[in-house]
Design a protein around this motif. Structure first.
Motif, PDB file in Angstrom:
ATOM      1  N   ARG A  37       1.162 -17.302  -7.676  1.00 55.38           N
ATOM      2  CA  ARG A  37       2.499 -16.937  -7.235  1.00 55.38           C
ATOM      3  C   ARG A  37       2.545 -16.719  -5.726  1.00 55.38           C
ATOM      4  N   ALA A  38       1.410 -16.329  -5.153  1.00 49.41           N
ATOM      5  CA  ALA A  38       1.366 -16.106  -3.707  1.00 49.41           C
ATOM      6  C   ALA A  38       1.224 -17.406  -2.935  1.00 49.41           C
ATOM      7  N   THR A  39       0.483 -18.375  -3.479  1.00 47.05           N
ATOM      8  CA  THR A  39       0.173 -19.584  -2.711  1.00 47.05           C
ATOM      9  C   THR A  39       0.879 -20.844  -3.215  1.00 47.05           C
ATOM     10  N   PHE A  54      -9.320  -4.711  -0.905  1.00 51.34           N
ATOM     11  CA  PHE A  54     -10.032  -3.997   0.147  1.00 51.34           C
ATOM     12  C   PHE A  54     -10.889  -4.931   0.998  1.00 51.34           C
ATOM     13  N   GLU A  55     -11.089  -6.169   0.517  1.00 49.02           N
ATOM     14  CA  GLU A  55     -11.946  -7.107   1.234  1.00 49.02           C
ATOM     15  C   GLU A  55     -11.183  -7.736   2.392  1.00 49.02           C
ATOM     16  N   ALA A  56     -11.833  -7.778   3.555  1.00 45.54           N
ATOM     17  CA  ALA A  56     -11.171  -8.248   4.775  1.00 45.54           C
ATOM     18  C   ALA A  56     -10.604  -9.658   4.611  1.00 45.54           C
ATOM     19  N   GLU A  57     -11.347 -10.529   3.970  1.00 44.21           N
ATOM     20  CA  GLU A  57     -10.923 -11.921   3.867  1.00 44.21           C
ATOM     21  C   GLU A  57      -9.747 -12.109   2.911  1.00 44.21           C
ATOM     22  N   HIS A  58      -9.458 -11.098   2.104  1.00 46.05           N
ATOM     23  CA  HIS A  58      -8.413 -11.235   1.093  1.00 46.05           C
ATOM     24  C   HIS A  58      -7.196 -10.353   1.357  1.00 46.05           C
ATOM     25  N   PHE A  59      -7.215  -9.614   2.456  1.00 45.23           N
ATOM     26  CA  PHE A  59      -6.121  -8.663   2.701  1.00 45.23           C
ATOM     27  C   PHE A  59      -4.766  -9.361   2.749  1.00 45.23           C
ATOM     28  N   ASP A  60      -4.665 -10.471   3.464  1.00 40.89           N
ATOM     29  CA  ASP A  60      -3.372 -11.146   3.615  1.00 40.89           C
ATOM     30  C   ASP A  60      -2.825 -11.616   2.275  1.00 40.89           C
ATOM     31  N   VAL A  61      -3.685 -12.193   1.447  1.00 38.94           N
ATOM     32  CA  VAL A  61      -3.226 -12.646   0.131  1.00 38.94           C
ATOM     33  C   VAL A  61      -2.837 -11.448  -0.725  1.00 38.94           C
ATOM     34  N   SER A  62      -3.587 -10.365  -0.611  1.00 38.28           N
ATOM     35  CA  SER A  62      -3.250  -9.149  -1.353  1.00 38.28           C
ATOM     36  C   SER A  62      -1.827  -8.701  -1.041  1.00 38.28           C
ATOM     37  N   MET A  63      -1.456  -8.730   0.230  1.00 37.81           N
ATOM     38  CA  MET A  63      -0.109  -8.304   0.606  1.00 37.81           C
ATOM     39  C   MET A  63       0.941  -9.347   0.204  1.00 37.81           C
ATOM     40  N   VAL A 100       0.745 -11.085  -2.537  1.00 39.76           N
ATOM     41  CA  VAL A 100       0.958 -10.788  -3.957  1.00 39.76           C
ATOM     42  C   VAL A 100       1.917  -9.615  -4.108  1.00 39.76           C
ATOM     43  N   ALA A 101       1.772  -8.617  -3.252  1.00 41.62           N
ATOM     44  CA  ALA A 101       2.661  -7.447  -3.311  1.00 41.62           C
ATOM     45  C   ALA A 101       4.112  -7.835  -3.087  1.00 41.62           C
ATOM     46  N   GLU A 102       4.350  -8.868  -2.271  1.00 43.97           N
ATOM     47  CA  GLU A 102       5.721  -9.315  -2.008  1.00 43.97           C
ATOM     48  C   GLU A 102       6.383  -9.849  -3.276  1.00 43.97           C
ATOM     49  N   HIS A 103       5.563 -10.329  -4.197  1.00 46.68           N
ATOM     50  CA  HIS A 103       6.131 -10.890  -5.432  1.00 46.68           C
ATOM     51  C   HIS A 103       6.525  -9.815  -6.426  1.00 46.68           C
ATOM     52  N   SER A 104       5.819  -8.670  -6.398  1.00 43.75           N
ATOM     53  CA  SER A 104       6.001  -7.722  -7.489  1.00 43.75           C
ATOM     54  C   SER A 104       6.377  -6.330  -7.030  1.00 43.75           C
ATOM     55  N   ILE A 105       5.418  -5.615  -6.466  1.00 41.99           N
ATOM     56  CA  ILE A 105       5.643  -4.194  -6.229  1.00 41.99           C
ATOM     57  C   ILE A 105       6.650  -3.940  -5.105  1.00 41.99           C
ATOM     58  N   ILE A 106       6.658  -4.759  -4.075  1.00 39.37           N
ATOM     59  CA  ILE A 106       7.600  -4.526  -2.971  1.00 39.37           C
ATOM     60  C   ILE A 106       9.052  -4.670  -3.438  1.00 39.37           C
ATOM     61  N   PRO A 107       9.421  -5.755  -4.153  1.00 36.80           N
ATOM     62  CA  PRO A 107      10.801  -5.828  -4.668  1.00 36.80           C
ATOM     63  C   PRO A 107      11.131  -4.690  -5.633  1.00 36.80           C
ATOM     64  N   ALA A 108      10.158  -4.288  -6.435  1.00 33.95           N
ATOM     65  CA  ALA A 108      10.412  -3.195  -7.385  1.00 33.95           C
ATOM     66  C   ALA A 108      10.699  -1.892  -6.648  1.00 33.95           C
ATOM     67  N   GLN A 114      -1.987   0.454  -3.146  1.00 28.77           N
ATOM     68  CA  GLN A 114      -1.095  -0.589  -2.633  1.00 28.77           C
ATOM     69  C   GLN A 114       0.267  -0.020  -2.271  1.00 28.77           C
ATOM     70  N   VAL A 115       0.774   0.915  -3.075  1.00 23.90           N
ATOM     71  CA  VAL A 115       2.050   1.542  -2.749  1.00 23.90           C
ATOM     72  C   VAL A 115       1.953   2.260  -1.412  1.00 23.90           C
ATOM     73  N   SER A 116       0.864   2.981  -1.196  1.00 19.73           N
ATOM     74  CA  SER A 116       0.708   3.683   0.083  1.00 19.73           C
ATOM     75  C   SER A 116       0.547   2.709   1.239  1.00 19.73           C
ATOM     76  N   GLN A 117       0.006   1.528   0.965  1.00 18.61           N
ATOM     77  CA  GLN A 117      -0.134   0.505   2.008  1.00 18.61           C
ATOM     78  C   GLN A 117       1.225  -0.080   2.355  1.00 18.61           C
ATOM     79  N   VAL A 118       2.023  -0.328   1.345  1.00 24.01           N
ATOM     80  CA  VAL A 118       3.356  -0.906   1.547  1.00 24.01           C
ATOM     81  C   VAL A 118       4.271   0.071   2.273  1.00 24.01           C
ATOM     82  N   ASP A 119       4.210   1.333   1.877  1.00 29.47           N
ATOM     83  CA  ASP A 119       5.093   2.360   2.446  1.00 29.47           C
ATOM     84  C   ASP A 119       4.331   3.674   2.510  1.00 29.47           C
TER      85      ASP A 119
END
Length: 976
Positions: free
Chosen positions: A595-597, A912-921, A923-931, A951-956
């Motif tokens: 869903r992210a890519t 938490f992995e440096a190489e995956h941080f951007d994809v992690s965020m 993914v958040a755009e698809h689910s938790i951020i809209p919610a 992730q919630v604390s990271q988003v806001d």
């Protein structure tokens, strides 16, 4: 392609790349596109991802000049093998996804070929406030595209009311094999751009030849084509008859990409029914149900679908008894839907039909369902049939092949009365469902496609079945197309004159024969290119082997020969049959990285296909993880385990990834994160003792930078470690007692980061009438599993199981859902034995325990909030389901509940992995951020999972989330 063509292909790819075309010939990409949802495997030379029509024209001109075969592909869900091919595969689903301006007055809209059917339907309904919709609704609608559905002439559950794609296609824009850009419709074929001399000339040439072809063959076209509602086999030349308006677009529907590449379509829309009622009918057997079809059609339903008890049994086994408890008694079922302006009107239609059917005496039970959620649940039984029936309850896989035959509805019962004995004669078991109101039968059979004798038997059966359906005036295909599965058999169905006519029609459009060769015209043998040919039967996984050993069960001789030669992930990945639900962009948790890519490599299916290719080449070699294509395919797997639940065949890529990493790194130095995050529970006791120093250290920039170099993202907000003193105080406050009715498992994450959850959970459980004790201090090994350290995980799980198996059946309530899922799911697989099974059966996530308490009559005492945002942990969803928390909130009286629709994006160590941080965020755009946005600032945010809370604390950073135990704590002020 033949080796001699390597230079040709290299020149073609260089030309395309120079033109700016996104084209990929990597081994990994070729593996992903070697399969669709059929029995076949054809490895392409490369895959192109055009962004617009000009890109498609460039590709086709280059391929035509080079003589390279080309296959257009949408969602890749073809069950007939019409979406795979040698040469170049053109995937329109990634970038060609625009929806034009909707013309509500004329009920039509232009859409790109790559638009997904379900997304188009949702777009239309939003744009018209629910007045209009797009009608075709095949079970693959969440991932099937417009282009692919036109190619197959797809239908769906409501085809008795709305027909096939043919009936909804008004105009097509297409690119021919030589790059002409044309528009086709009723009575016309013309260039889209009238200044494009090549396209103008090609349109005139094709139009002239089509008129000549039809005029010379009026009799065979009228006699042999379009004789039954679901006659999809062959080309739809009947649309070119004068009495049918010489509809060029209609004639191209069902052509399976063999004549031109569809790039855009103008499709018609229909009024959306205001409401529907569902009449479910139970019968003694499937043939009896088919005898009522004509009476049912006389009542003008919007759907008339059939399924047998075998499908229901599998649904019950995989999804639980509650998933089928609304069905009536019977061994076969018809689902008949009526639409109406009011639910009373629709229900009355059900009652009137039922009265007629009772008079015929075949119905043995029935239910009329009007409640929307119950209707949706029943439709899910039918719609999940193809995927769920791919594996029998005993684990034996089933396959398509004779899954799409069709007859006139009035002949359906007689056809089935001969088809089912033929199935039994060959020793197959059938799992049957279908569009009975249209005379279309879908079934999966347990063919043996691995052995030579099994393939001969498959071939003999298919030829006999083809003769049988033709004897009943039917069609080889009623919806899925001919593809590689049935094209060779068209001469059984049609006269030599019509087969020759098909060849002429193909040559008019594609004289060089480069478009999807081997399909419909000059067919490939249907028993060639079978994906399972000479592929070994999957052996048991490590967990299954462990379970056998622990239970002192001696494997069979056949199993013993497989144990040392088959890698443990083989059976898991070979369960993938290409259904493609992992490519859905809504509904269920799978697959967050796709869903992210929107890249096939990041879907569960794409990963499984790469691993299937690995097992072909490498067998059980331990260097699989070092293979570049494997690492690329699995790199963005979050190990969320959603695929293990949402995939109809239960593919668990997280487990396969863990096993591969484990195999590769055994005895080797691992990445730093395997020792830091992977061994985190080992470090937590020390870190909590020096919590103030550790917390300061996680905020100092040089330390964060050093962590980034070692693989831990400096951008990720890190949690505060709780002081040892605070942890001890929280456990004392919980008031845990010996000999209690419920045991509270205090996992490493709760203990170290959220100890306040412990006393809150204890108070809730006591308020629900249970005394609460504490489990021994032990680790479930979750982080070892996610980093592929399975032996370490096995040791920890084994110790934990030994301590928890105390001879009682007391519930074990686990506060961290991922730990609960690990004990429940991984314990029996990694450790095996009866003790692991006993402990697993006792484990509850906290939300499940509270849901059960509510079912026993308990009610929360605290005042509910006005709104709640709910993020279910993906591991809890996979193992326990995602409904418990919502049911608790509803029972609590929360009026507004906004659910996050997928993984939050952290999923343990991934985020938490440096190489995956951007994809992690992403993914958040698809689910938790809209919610979070939909719930409002004042909403209670529930995150039982520690990673979800992070992730919630990271988003806001200003947004506080809570564990359900805190929210329900009788001493809490939540909602007040």
């Amino acid at each position: 392609m033949p080796k001699s063509d390597d230079a040709v292909m290299a020149t073609l790819l260089e030309r395309l790349r120079t033109s700016g075309i996104d084209v990929d010939d990597s081994p990994r990409r070729r593996s992903e596109y070697s399969y669709d949802a059929s029995n076949y495997r054809v490895r392409p030379a490369a895959v192109a991802f055009p962004r617009n029509v000009d890109d498609v024209r460039t590709v086709m001109r280059a391929c035509s000049a080079s003589g390279v075969p080309t296959t257009a592909r949408g969602g890749g869900t073809s069950m007939a093998g019409n979406a795979i091919g040698e040469g170049l595969v053109i995937d329109t689903s990634r970038w060609m996804t625009a929806v034009g301006t909707l013309d509500a007055g004329h009920r039509a809209v232009w859409v790109d070929a790559g638009v997904v059917l379900g997304e188009l339907r949702a777009h239309v309904e939003r744009a018209t406030q629910g007045e209009l919709t797009f009608a075709p609704d095949p079970s693959s609608q969440t991932r099937a595209t417009i282009g692919g559905s036109i190619g197959n002439d797809a239908c769906g559950n409501h085809s008795v009311a709305y027909g096939r794609m043919t009936h909804h296609v008004q105009e097509l824009e297409l690119v021919t094999a030589d790059g002409a850009y044309l528009r086709a419709g009723r009575e016309f074929l013309r260039a889209v751009d009238e200044t494009d001399a090549h396209s103008v000339g090609r349109a005139e040439e094709i139009l002239l030849e089509l008129r000549s072809l039809v005029q010379a063959n009026l009799a065979p076209i009228r006699v042999e084509l379009q004789t039954i509602p679901r006659q999809v086999s062959g080309y739809h030349l009947g649309h070119l008859l004068p009495e049918h308006g010489f509809d060029v677009a209609g004639a191209l529907a069902g052509s399976e990409g063999t004549c031109a590449v569809v790039v855009r379509a103008k499709v018609g829309l229909v009024r959306k029914p205001k409401t529907t009622a569902l009449l479910c009918l139970g019968y003694e057997d499937t043939i009896e149900s088919a005898r009522d079809v004509m009476t049912i059609l006389g009542a003008k339903p919007s759907a008339a679908e059939g399924l047998d008890a075998a499908i229901v049994d599998i649904m019950r086994h995989r999804r639980g008894a509650a998933s089928v408890d609304s069905l009536p008694q019977g061994n076969a079922f018809l689902m008949v839907e009526f639409s109406g302006d009011t639910i009373t009107e629709a229900s009355d239609d059900c009652e009137r039909l039922l009265e007629k059917l009772r008079a015929d005496g075949r119905v043995i039970d029935h239910s009329i369902v009007t409640e929307p959620l119950e209707r949706a649940k029943l439709w899910r039984v039918r719609e999940d049939g193809a995927g769920l029936s791919s594996r029998r309850i005993d684990g034996v896989q089933t396959w398509p092949g004779w899954e799409d035959s069709a007859v006139a509805p009035e002949r359906l019962a007689d056809y089935l009365a001969e088809l089912l004995p033929l199935v039994r004669q060959y020793g197959y078991s059938a799992f049957m469902y279908g569009h009975f109101g249209a005379g279309c039968v879908h079934m999966r059979l347990d063919y043996d496609l691995r052995s030579e004798s099994g393939r001969r038997k498959f071939e003999d059966f298919t030829r006999e079945a083809a003769k049988l359906v033709v004897a009943h005036g039917g069609s080889l295909s009623g919806e899925h197309g001919d593809g590689r599965a049935r094209s060779e058999l068209l001469d059984v169905m049609y006269s030599a004159e019509v087969v020759a006519l098909f060849k002429q029609f193909k040559r008019v459009w594609d004289p060089a024969g480069v478009l999807n060769p081997g399909i419909i015209v000059d067919p490939e043998p249907f028993a060639a290119s079978l994906a399972l040919e000479d592929v070994a039967r999957p052996g048991p996984s490590h967990g299954e082997q462990a379970a056998l050993l622990a239970a002192a069960v001696v494997p069979s001789a056949e199993d013993r020969t497989l144990l040392p030669t088959v890698s443990p992930f083989v059976g898991n990945t070979h369960a993938c049959i290409g259904v493609g639900r992992c490519r859905a962009t809504a509904g269920g948790f799978m697959c967050p990285s796709y869903r992210a890519t929107k890249d096939e490599k990041d879907s569960t299916r794409g990963r499984a296909r790469v691993l299937q290719e690995l097992t072909r080449v490498q067998g059980s070699g331990r260097d699989g993880w070092s293979t570049p294509e494997v690492r690329e395919a699995l790199d963005l797997c979050l190990s969320c385990k959603a695929c293990s639940a949402d995939c109809p065949t239960g593919v668990d890529i997280a487990e396969a990834k863990s096993q591969l990493v484990d195999e590769y790194y055994r005895g080797r130095i691992r990445p730093f994160t395997h020792y830091s995050i992977g061994w985190l529970p080992r470090w937590l006791p020390l870190l909590t003792k020096v919590a103030p120093i550790a917390n300061v250290g996680t905020r100092i920039r040089p330390f964060r930078f050093m962590g980034e170099l070692l693989g831990v993202s400096a951008r990720r907000r890190l949690p505060d470690f709780a002081r040892s003193r605070r942890i001890r105080r929280s456990i004392r406050e919980a008031g845990l007692t010996d000999g209690a009715q419920v045991l509270l498992f205090i996992d490493s994450f709760t203990r170290a980061f959220r100890p306040e959850v412990v006393p809150a959970a204890a108070r809730v459980l006591r308020d629900a009438g249970r005394s609460v004790g504490c489990t021994p201090d032990a680790c479930c090994g979750l982080t070892w599993i996610s980093t592929g350290q399975r032996e370490g995980a096995r040791r920890r799980l084994s110790r934990l199981i030994t301590r928890l198996d105390d001879g009682t059946d007391r519930d074990i309530v686990v506060l961290e859902p991922s730990c609960a899922a690990t004990i429940r799911d991984e314990g029996p697989k990694l450790v095996g034995g009866t003790a692991a099974a006993r402990v697993a059966a006792r484990v509850r996530s906290f939300s499940v325990a509270v849901d059960e308490a509510i079912n026993r009559g308990w009610k929360p005492k605290t005042v509910p909030p006005q709104a709640a945002v709910l993020q279910t942990h993906c591991h809890e969803h996979a193992v326990f389901g995602s409904g418990a928390q919502k049911r608790v909130l509803e029972a609590w009286g929360v009026p507004t509940i906004v659910e996050s629709s997928s993984c939050c994006g952290v999923a343990g160590n991934f985020g938490f992995e440096a190489e995956h941080f951007d994809v992690s965020m992403k993914v958040a755009e698809h689910s938790i951020i809209p919610a979070l946005g939909g719930g409002g600032r004042e909403a209670l945010v529930l995150t039982d999972g520690f990673s979800c809370a992070m992730q919630v604390s990271q988003v806001d950073a200003q947004r506080e989330s809570q564990h359900l135990a805190i929210a329900l704590d009788p001493e809490s002020t939540c909602g007040a």
